[in-house]
Design a protein around this motif. Sequence first.
Motif, PDB file in Angstrom:
ATOM      1  N   SER A 630       0.826  -1.204   0.000  1.00  0.00           N
ATOM      2  CA  SER A 630       0.000   0.000   0.000  1.00  0.00           C
ATOM      3  C   SER A 630       0.862   1.257   0.000  1.00  0.00           C
ATOM      4  N   THR A 631       2.140   1.084   0.317  1.00  0.00           N
ATOM      5  CA  THR A 631       3.056   2.226   0.358  1.00  0.00           C
ATOM      6  C   THR A 631       4.101   2.162  -0.750  1.00  0.00           C
ATOM      7  N   TYR A 632       4.618   0.991  -1.017  1.00  0.00           N
ATOM      8  CA  TYR A 632       5.694   0.825  -1.997  1.00  0.00           C
ATOM      9  C   TYR A 632       5.122   0.183  -3.263  1.00  0.00           C
ATOM     10  N   CYS A 633       4.778   1.061  -4.229  1.00  0.00           N
ATOM     11  CA  CYS A 633       4.026   0.607  -5.396  1.00  0.00           C
ATOM     12  C   CYS A 633       4.898   0.016  -6.497  1.00  0.00           C
ATOM     13  N   LYS A 634       6.206   0.164  -6.403  1.00  0.00           N
ATOM     14  CA  LYS A 634       7.041  -0.365  -7.472  1.00  0.00           C
ATOM     15  C   LYS A 634       7.400  -1.829  -7.258  1.00  0.00           C
ATOM     16  N   PHE A 635       6.870  -2.408  -6.192  1.00  0.00           N
ATOM     17  CA  PHE A 635       7.054  -3.837  -5.941  1.00  0.00           C
ATOM     18  C   PHE A 635       5.707  -4.533  -6.101  1.00  0.00           C
ATOM     19  N   SER A 636       5.769  -5.831  -6.235  1.00  0.00           N
ATOM     20  CA  SER A 636       4.521  -6.575  -6.435  1.00  0.00           C
ATOM     21  C   SER A 636       4.651  -7.975  -5.872  1.00  0.00           C
ATOM     22  N   ALA A 637       3.518  -8.526  -5.483  1.00  0.00           N
ATOM     23  CA  ALA A 637       3.477  -9.931  -5.078  1.00  0.00           C
ATOM     24  C   ALA A 637       3.476 -10.799  -6.325  1.00  0.00           C
ATOM     25  N   VAL A 638       4.268 -11.844  -6.307  1.00  0.00           N
ATOM     26  CA  VAL A 638       4.350 -12.750  -7.450  1.00  0.00           C
ATOM     27  C   VAL A 638       4.011 -14.159  -6.985  1.00  0.00           C
ATOM     28  N   GLY A 639       3.447 -14.932  -7.894  1.00  0.00           N
ATOM     29  CA  GLY A 639       3.076 -16.298  -7.560  1.00  0.00           C
ATOM     30  C   GLY A 639       1.860 -16.349  -6.663  1.00  0.00           C
ATOM     31  N   GLN A 640       1.613 -17.527  -6.136  1.00  0.00           N
ATOM     32  CA  GLN A 640       0.470 -17.761  -5.267  1.00  0.00           C
ATOM     33  C   GLN A 640       0.941 -17.967  -3.831  1.00  0.00           C
ATOM     34  N   GLU A 641       0.013 -17.831  -2.881  1.00  0.00           N
ATOM     35  CA  GLU A 641       0.333 -18.163  -1.494  1.00  0.00           C
ATOM     36  C   GLU A 641       0.715 -19.635  -1.419  1.00  0.00           C
ATOM     37  N   PHE A 642       1.829 -19.932  -0.771  1.00  0.00           N
ATOM     38  CA  PHE A 642       2.257 -21.330  -0.693  1.00  0.00           C
ATOM     39  C   PHE A 642       2.111 -21.921   0.705  1.00  0.00           C
ATOM     40  N   THR A 643       1.476 -21.204   1.610  1.00  0.00           N
ATOM     41  CA  THR A 643       1.003 -21.786   2.870  1.00  0.00           C
ATOM     42  C   THR A 643      -0.376 -21.200   3.155  1.00  0.00           C
ATOM     43  N   LYS A 644      -1.159 -21.934   3.878  1.00  0.00           N
ATOM     44  CA  LYS A 644      -2.479 -21.466   4.294  1.00  0.00           C
ATOM     45  C   LYS A 644      -2.575 -21.591   5.811  1.00  0.00           C
ATOM     46  N   SER A 645      -2.733 -20.484   6.479  1.00  0.00           N
ATOM     47  CA  SER A 645      -2.853 -20.504   7.933  1.00  0.00           C
ATOM     48  C   SER A 645      -3.685 -19.307   8.362  1.00  0.00           C
ATOM     49  N   GLY A 646      -3.480 -18.854   9.562  1.00  0.00           N
ATOM     50  CA  GLY A 646      -4.209 -17.705  10.075  1.00  0.00           C
ATOM     51  C   GLY A 646      -3.559 -17.236  11.362  1.00  0.00           C
ATOM     52  N   TRP A 647      -4.069 -16.163  11.894  1.00  0.00           N
ATOM     53  CA  TRP A 647      -3.599 -15.635  13.168  1.00  0.00           C
ATOM     54  C   TRP A 647      -4.626 -15.931  14.251  1.00  0.00           C
ATOM     55  N   GLY A 648      -4.130 -16.291  15.429  1.00  0.00           N
ATOM     56  CA  GLY A 648      -5.021 -16.572  16.547  1.00  0.00           C
ATOM     57  C   GLY A 648      -4.375 -16.160  17.852  1.00  0.00           C
ATOM     58  N   PHE A 649      -5.136 -16.273  18.942  1.00  0.00           N
ATOM     59  CA  PHE A 649      -4.638 -15.977  20.282  1.00  0.00           C
ATOM     60  C   PHE A 649      -4.252 -17.290  20.954  1.00  0.00           C
ATOM     61  N   ALA A 650      -3.115 -17.310  21.647  1.00  0.00           N
ATOM     62  CA  ALA A 650      -2.589 -18.541  22.241  1.00  0.00           C
ATOM     63  C   ALA A 650      -2.948 -18.615  23.724  1.00  0.00           C
ATOM     64  N   PHE A 651      -3.417 -19.803  24.154  1.00  0.00           N
ATOM     65  CA  PHE A 651      -3.746 -20.074  25.548  1.00  0.00           C
ATOM     66  C   PHE A 651      -3.098 -21.393  25.962  1.00  0.00           C
ATOM     67  N   PRO A 652      -2.948 -21.640  27.250  1.00  0.00           N
ATOM     68  CA  PRO A 652      -2.388 -22.929  27.688  1.00  0.00           C
ATOM     69  C   PRO A 652      -3.236 -24.095  27.199  1.00  0.00           C
ATOM     70  N   ARG A 653      -2.612 -25.263  27.097  1.00  0.00           N
ATOM     71  CA  ARG A 653      -3.324 -26.446  26.632  1.00  0.00           C
ATOM     72  C   ARG A 653      -4.545 -26.714  27.502  1.00  0.00           C
ATOM     73  N   ASP A 654      -5.623 -27.081  26.820  1.00  0.00           N
ATOM     74  CA  ASP A 654      -6.893 -27.449  27.465  1.00  0.00           C
ATOM     75  C   ASP A 654      -7.525 -26.278  28.217  1.00  0.00           C
ATOM     76  N   SER A 655      -7.171 -25.076  27.857  1.00  0.00           N
ATOM     77  CA  SER A 655      -7.788 -23.917  28.499  1.00  0.00           C
ATOM     78  C   SER A 655      -9.213 -23.731  27.988  1.00  0.00           C
ATOM     79  N   PRO A 656     -10.201 -23.732  28.871  1.00  0.00           N
ATOM     80  CA  PRO A 656     -11.582 -23.507  28.411  1.00  0.00           C
ATOM     81  C   PRO A 656     -11.784 -22.106  27.863  1.00  0.00           C
ATOM     82  N   LEU A 657     -10.916 -21.168  28.269  1.00  0.00           N
ATOM     83  CA  LEU A 657     -11.045 -19.800  27.768  1.00  0.00           C
ATOM     84  C   LEU A 657     -10.787 -19.740  26.264  1.00  0.00           C
TER      85      LEU A 657
END
Length: 817
Positions: A630-657
């Motif tokens: 959005s700021t540096y217009c002389k560059f570009s993304a090439v190819g396709q995404e080669f991983t699929k994931s996401g962002w999440g919040f981390a909690f201790p194992r088995d946390s009901p929260l």
Amino acid sequence: MHIFLLFTGAFSEEAEFVNVGAIFTFSTINAKVAGIAMNAAMEDVNSDPSVLGGKKLAIHMHDSNYSGFLSIIGALQYMETDTVAIIGPQASGMARYPYFIQTAPNDLFQMTAIAEMVSYFGYREVTAVFSDDDQSRNGVSVLGDKLADRRCKISYKAALPPDPKATWDEVKDTLVKVRLMESRVIVLHTYSKTGLLVFDVAQYLGMMDSGYVWIASSWLSSILDSTSPISPKIAKSIQGVLTLRLHTPDSERKRDFSSRWNQLSNGSIGLNAYALYAYDTVWMIANAVKDTGLTILDYLLCHLRCFIPNHLTVQLPANSLYSVLWPGGTTIQPRGWVFPNNGRQLRIGVPNRVSYKDFVERVEGTDRIQGYCIDVFVAAIKLLPYGVPYKFILFGDGNKNPSYSELVYMVTTNVFDAAVGDIAIVTNRTKSVDFTQPYVESGLLIVAPMRKLNSSAWAFLRPFTPLMWGVTAAFFLIVGAVVWIVEHRINDEFRGPPRKQFITILWFSFSTMFFSHRENTVSTLGRMILIIWLFVVLIINSSYTASLTSMLTVQQLSSTIKGMESLIASNAPIGFQVGSFAENYLNEELNIAKSRLVALGSPEEYAMALDKGIVAAVVDERPYIDLFLSTYCKFSAVGQEFTKSGWGFAFPRDSPLAIDMSTAILTLSENGELQKIHDKWLNKKVCGSLSSHLESDQLHLKSFWGLFLISGIACFLALLVYLCLMLRKFGRYFPELHDPSRNGSNSRSARVQTFFSFVDEKEEVSKTRLKRKRTDISPTTSATATANGRQLESMHESERTEMGISEERHFDNAWLH
């Protein structure tokens, strides 16, 4: 129930009585039923002279009154007499190895059952409330081990004064602390007097209401079995509590003993499982004394394994659990936890970023944390059905982006209660913590510098790959040839000298590209082929036009890096963001040498490294790439995404929260609030070429092979049908060629030549010949008919030649014009 053996030698043969001691706390329910059962067993043994050979069994009782000291005093008194064995004490802590043999199921069995019950209902954490003595502590320790085997745990242990010393205030103070904890699943392992006091206080504190889960060990079932009727006060205080009862399978011996119980106890107390174990223990001692070939201890060690099965077996019942009426009178299973109301705030670890601060940043001069990730977390917390106090704690030195793997690790070590930020959900992190539902999609992308494409005289060839051009040209010729074959006999526009016919095929084939073919198709097969082919041509033309337009107008940039494969093959340096999982992914998953990886800390460093050629490309997650482009217009993304994931919040194992936060994030997504937060922080105009990746500018054959397949099958089927029709007509027009008596020496090659001549022949000529053969019936007119036929054939041949010359001249004139 325990046996404490004071010596290993055999008893005196001259003694008239076989003395057995018993140490119990007389005021307890189990001691009362055990005393009645042991006396009954003593009478049964003494009534049968064959058991002890005329000797009498004598049981002497000693009241320990909850005191280990008094238990020892009683044991010492028995040692001064000719006592064979001591039954008791009730608590294993009063007895010592190696002369201690347990004849009733120990706590291992019921703690295993409790752990299985906790796991069955899906709970992960429990609070253990127990008497502070050796036996209860050991039981809770075993419970912790069995829960760990099922990925559960004891989150809090609350010790009560040993029975019967616990007072109302002491129990109240303990339960107040328990009420502040997160877990609402409480396991109570104590004795009858303290246990009933705990439930009385719990009812007073409102801890017997809905939302709580109480599980009592077997002490409560002993009360229920032996106390009848239960007072209304006790019944109300224990409503909804789950408890365990030692299981003894039905047998004739058990039924006989049960029928005698009311007479033995005079109706003063009910029968429970400990009475059965006490009865059998006395019989085991009697049988040990009877077997004079072994010492008592040796006999017990040899026969203890067979003792329980031969008498009253303890095993789990086969029938399933009934529905549960939980505390508060509800049949709805409690969640089993609440957010702890202990005044402590959740310690939320937040990355102290030095770049891409739209996601997470500390407001300059304050302790306030803001950003896209923070707004999502706060919005989700507000949707929880309970309050969650928390505080953000920055992680990192502020000089460079911190390691997100270290941040997640600090959640596992209890430094943080959770981690919030732009944390990618990747496999190695999910092994140690629980993530919420992703609140934004992510994946690794490649950013490369762009260069302007130089104009070329052959730019019109770029929309198709060479293979696509070759296959397309081949199909133009194939379709033209097939149409010529099926039209040749019946359509004058597809007849004439060979040179003219070849030119016709080429002209017809390639003129279909522009739908400008002037030859008409008259056969059904030819029209079918042409319709399918024109549809294919329409799609190809449209795709070619769209691609060429895009290349010549919109996409005027190019890069030597077309995707991950070309990036790996280039052996050029690759940039990645400091702290990102991209470094490990490129090195461990894609086997890119670490020497090729260059750490970059900010968008400015990205741009400088790409400009100066320090790196050939930068690999980072899509949300960062969106902001960068959005700021540096002389560059570009090439190819396709080669991983699929996401962002999440981390909690201790088995946390009901983590589960509740995932539900809240889904709610934010469904009501549109998540998109609003995204637009607030990240909705910036992207001037890069994310919408038109460079790797797939050209149109490949794989995008059109289905159309070519359909056209090819249509051509093949048309040729097959046409061949069958020609063979059928050939057999009808030339029957003599299929008659061996008339065929004579005609070779197969002659028949083949005749067939091809027939196929090449005009349809009207073939019909005329057939008609002439049918009218040539009489031998006398044979010569005349033959002459006429030759004359007619000569005439048709002359006409064909003249027509061919005329058509050739017409075509040549048209070609010259």
